[in-house]
Design a protein around this motif. Structure first.
Motif, PDB file in Angstrom:
ATOM      1  N   GLY A 126       0.802  -1.212   0.000  1.00  0.00           N
ATOM      2  CA  GLY A 126       0.000   0.000   0.000  1.00  0.00           C
ATOM      3  C   GLY A 126       0.837   1.265   0.000  1.00  0.00           C
ATOM      4  O   GLY A 126       0.712   2.120   0.875  1.00  0.00           O
ATOM      5  N   PHE A 174       2.432   4.931  -0.624  1.00  0.00           N
ATOM      6  CA  PHE A 174       1.875   6.266  -0.798  1.00  0.00           C
ATOM      7  C   PHE A 174       2.987   7.296  -0.762  1.00  0.00           C
ATOM      8  O   PHE A 174       4.097   7.033  -0.297  1.00  0.00           O
ATOM      9  CB  PHE A 174       0.821   6.578   0.274  1.00  0.00           C
ATOM     10  CG  PHE A 174       1.340   6.524   1.693  1.00  0.00           C
ATOM     11  CD1 PHE A 174       1.972   7.621   2.277  1.00  0.00           C
ATOM     12  CD2 PHE A 174       1.187   5.373   2.455  1.00  0.00           C
ATOM     13  CE1 PHE A 174       2.439   7.579   3.579  1.00  0.00           C
ATOM     14  CE2 PHE A 174       1.649   5.317   3.767  1.00  0.00           C
ATOM     15  CZ  PHE A 174       2.276   6.429   4.325  1.00  0.00           C
ATOM     16  N   PRO A 186      -0.513  11.606   0.758  1.00  0.00           N
ATOM     17  CA  PRO A 186      -0.760  10.178   0.987  1.00  0.00           C
ATOM     18  C   PRO A 186      -2.103   9.660   0.505  1.00  0.00           C
ATOM     19  O   PRO A 186      -2.268   8.448   0.334  1.00  0.00           O
ATOM     20  CB  PRO A 186      -0.649  10.045   2.511  1.00  0.00           C
ATOM     21  CG  PRO A 186      -0.936  11.404   3.045  1.00  0.00           C
ATOM     22  CD  PRO A 186      -0.427  12.370   2.026  1.00  0.00           C
ATOM     23  N   ARG A 187      -3.082  10.551   0.271  1.00  0.00           N
ATOM     24  CA  ARG A 187      -4.418  10.067  -0.078  1.00  0.00           C
ATOM     25  C   ARG A 187      -4.446   9.250  -1.369  1.00  0.00           C
ATOM     26  O   ARG A 187      -5.053   8.157  -1.386  1.00  0.00           O
ATOM     27  CB  ARG A 187      -5.398  11.236  -0.167  1.00  0.00           C
ATOM     28  CG  ARG A 187      -6.856  10.805  -0.367  1.00  0.00           C
ATOM     29  CD  ARG A 187      -7.813  11.974  -0.201  1.00  0.00           C
ATOM     30  NE  ARG A 187      -9.189  11.531  -0.230  1.00  0.00           N
ATOM     31  CZ  ARG A 187      -9.967  11.517  -1.319  1.00  0.00           C
ATOM     32  NH1 ARG A 187      -9.473  11.960  -2.475  1.00  0.00           N
ATOM     33  NH2 ARG A 187     -11.209  11.082  -1.250  1.00  0.00           N
ATOM     34  N   HIS A 190      -3.383   5.598  -0.831  1.00  0.00           N
ATOM     35  CA  HIS A 190      -4.357   4.793  -0.100  1.00  0.00           C
ATOM     36  C   HIS A 190      -5.554   4.441  -0.985  1.00  0.00           C
ATOM     37  O   HIS A 190      -6.065   3.307  -0.949  1.00  0.00           O
ATOM     38  CB  HIS A 190      -4.813   5.528   1.163  1.00  0.00           C
ATOM     39  CG  HIS A 190      -3.803   5.513   2.268  1.00  0.00           C
ATOM     40  ND1 HIS A 190      -2.717   6.352   2.289  1.00  0.00           N
ATOM     41  CD2 HIS A 190      -3.710   4.744   3.384  1.00  0.00           C
ATOM     42  CE1 HIS A 190      -1.994   6.116   3.376  1.00  0.00           C
ATOM     43  NE2 HIS A 190      -2.574   5.139   4.058  1.00  0.00           N
ATOM     44  N   THR A 204      -4.646   1.657  -3.327  1.00  0.00           N
ATOM     45  CA  THR A 204      -4.682   0.345  -2.677  1.00  0.00           C
ATOM     46  C   THR A 204      -6.111  -0.179  -2.613  1.00  0.00           C
ATOM     47  O   THR A 204      -6.371  -1.361  -2.865  1.00  0.00           O
ATOM     48  CB  THR A 204      -4.082   0.429  -1.271  1.00  0.00           C
ATOM     49  OG1 THR A 204      -2.715   0.852  -1.371  1.00  0.00           O
ATOM     50  CG2 THR A 204      -4.124  -0.922  -0.570  1.00  0.00           C
ATOM     51  N   VAL A 231      -2.989  -6.904   3.208  1.00  0.00           N
ATOM     52  CA  VAL A 231      -2.150  -5.708   3.289  1.00  0.00           C
ATOM     53  C   VAL A 231      -1.094  -5.906   4.363  1.00  0.00           C
ATOM     54  O   VAL A 231      -1.332  -6.528   5.396  1.00  0.00           O
ATOM     55  CB  VAL A 231      -2.974  -4.435   3.575  1.00  0.00           C
ATOM     56  CG1 VAL A 231      -3.847  -4.087   2.381  1.00  0.00           C
ATOM     57  CG2 VAL A 231      -3.820  -4.584   4.828  1.00  0.00           C
ATOM     58  N   VAL A 261       1.055   1.103   4.317  1.00  0.00           N
ATOM     59  CA  VAL A 261      -0.096   1.149   5.219  1.00  0.00           C
ATOM     60  C   VAL A 261       0.328   0.944   6.679  1.00  0.00           C
ATOM     61  O   VAL A 261       0.915  -0.081   7.030  1.00  0.00           O
ATOM     62  CB  VAL A 261      -1.130   0.079   4.818  1.00  0.00           C
ATOM     63  CG1 VAL A 261      -2.262   0.025   5.834  1.00  0.00           C
ATOM     64  CG2 VAL A 261      -1.678   0.368   3.432  1.00  0.00           C
ATOM     65  N   THR A 268      -8.023   0.015   9.476  1.00  0.00           N
ATOM     66  CA  THR A 268      -8.781   1.163   8.998  1.00  0.00           C
ATOM     67  C   THR A 268      -8.977   1.064   7.492  1.00  0.00           C
ATOM     68  O   THR A 268     -10.079   1.288   6.965  1.00  0.00           O
ATOM     69  CB  THR A 268      -8.057   2.469   9.346  1.00  0.00           C
ATOM     70  OG1 THR A 268      -7.754   2.480  10.744  1.00  0.00           O
ATOM     71  CG2 THR A 268      -8.904   3.669   9.014  1.00  0.00           C
ATOM     72  N   LEU A 269      -7.906   0.728   6.782  1.00  0.00           N
ATOM     73  CA  LEU A 269      -8.007   0.596   5.335  1.00  0.00           C
ATOM     74  C   LEU A 269      -8.934  -0.548   4.953  1.00  0.00           C
ATOM     75  O   LEU A 269      -9.754  -0.419   4.029  1.00  0.00           O
ATOM     76  CB  LEU A 269      -6.617   0.386   4.733  1.00  0.00           C
ATOM     77  CG  LEU A 269      -6.603   0.377   3.202  1.00  0.00           C
ATOM     78  CD1 LEU A 269      -5.485   1.253   2.662  1.00  0.00           C
ATOM     79  CD2 LEU A 269      -6.456  -1.044   2.670  1.00  0.00           C
TER      80      LEU A 269
END
Length: 336
Positions: free
Chosen positions: A7, A9, A14-15, A18, A21, A38, A47, A52-53
């Motif tokens: 993942g 970034f 960073p958005r 993410h 991913t 992940v 990550v 959370t992801l």
């Protein structure tokens, strides 16, 4: 058949990484992959909060299983982690496969005052920490109080409780000791592209060591040969790759080849060679791999430093060419 991603970034933005991913996980479901995993990275550009992801991924998908490979428990409070695991599992409809490991946090000397400012010397990072997590996930009583106070009701166990989650707990191990412990404690076993050489320093044979770990795990697991093992290796099919992508993939594998020739570091770590080439070649190599032949599940690891378009090409070739060459059939999403 599953896949594993770090993942990546950009630190300054960073958005997009993410979101990319999440896109890979959605794409993986459409391609028929059975699972998406992940990695967990702290103070790096991968990550750092996998649950959370995966909570977000669970809302974008309906079928694919979602795993962590792995959450290092030295960074976690097991009770709080158990709450998060159950919450994500419930939100995903029972698709979470939590993979964990034990041991001192990476670069602990540099983060101990931030991570455990008052208790660093008292923290224990061995299997006892995982035993606590398993108790919490299984729903055993952990509080001496339950009942109602005013209008608030309290439970003696961790809430929410997800009944099937404990059977989907995985241990990521690279030694005979960890394989044995995972089996004795009824976990599933994640074996990756890194193992300890353990007595083979003068004649390193990654496949033989990995096979010994798998057999040790199943020899001590209550379900024996039916116990779940997932093998993680780096494989890069090049069937639909552009000439530029092929050169990039081959160069990547060459830079990592030296570490596969002899045990590395004080722990004598053995690294598996990356397998790069057409799907037919990769399938032939895997089918001759002693450890692969004794596993029913794989989570192919995507290389760390490629571009999103590269990952799309690799996943597509895996699902449409490599998987079928290995005898795998893509799963169908609900409603199709």
């Amino acid at each position: 058949m599953g896949f594993l991603t770090i993942g990546l970034f950009d630190a300054s933005d960073p958005r997009p990484g993410h979101l990319a991913t999440l896109d890979l996980i959605e794409r993986g479901e459409r391609l028929g992959f059975d699972s998406a995993w992940v990695r967990n990275r702290h103070f790096q550009f991968g990550v750092s909060s996998p649950l959370t992801l995966l909570a977000a991924a669970g809302q974008r998908t309906s079928r694919i299983e979602l795993g962590t490979a792995v959450v290092p428990l030295g960074w976690e409070n097991p009770l709080r982690l158990a709450e998060d695991l159950a919450t994500v599992d419930i939100l995903s409809g029972g698709r979470l496969n939590p993979g964990v490991s034990v041991g001192e946090p990476t670069h602990f000397a540099h983060v101990r005052s931030a991570l455990y400012p008052d208790t660093a010397d008292q923290e224990r990072f061995g299997f006892d920490r995982l035993t606590r997590l398993l108790r919490f996930v299984r729903g055993e009583p952990v509080s001496s109080f339950s009942g109602t106070v005013g209008i608030e009701t309290y439970s003696a166990r961790v809430e929410p409780h997800s009944p099937g989650l404990s059977r989907r707990m995985w241990y990521g191990g690279g030694s005979l000791r960890s394989a044995r412990w995972a089996g004795q404690n009824g976990l599933n076993f994640l074996t990756s592209s890194v193992v300890k050489s353990e007595g083979m320093a003068d004649r390193p044979d990654f496949a033989a060591v990995q096979l010994a770990h798998i057999r040790e795990f199943r020899a001590h697991h209550p379900e024996g040969e039916r116990a779940r093992v997932s093998q993680g290796l780096v494989v890069v099919p090049t069937d639909s790759a552009t000439p530029e992508q092929r050169r990039k993939y081959e160069a990547y594998a060459r830079t990592r080849e030296a570490r596969t020739l002899a045990p590395q570091g004080p722990q004598g770590l053995l690294f598996a060679p990356d397998i790069v080439g057409p799907s037919g070649y990769i399938a032939e190599t895997l089918l001759a791999h002693p450890a692969y032949r004794e596993t029913d599940e794989v989570a192919f690891a995507l290389p760390f430093s490629f571009d999103h378009a590269d990952y799309v090409q690799i996943l597509t070739d895996m699902a449409t060419l490599l998987g079928p060459a290995l005898g795998w059939k893509p799963a169908q999403s609900s409603g199709t």
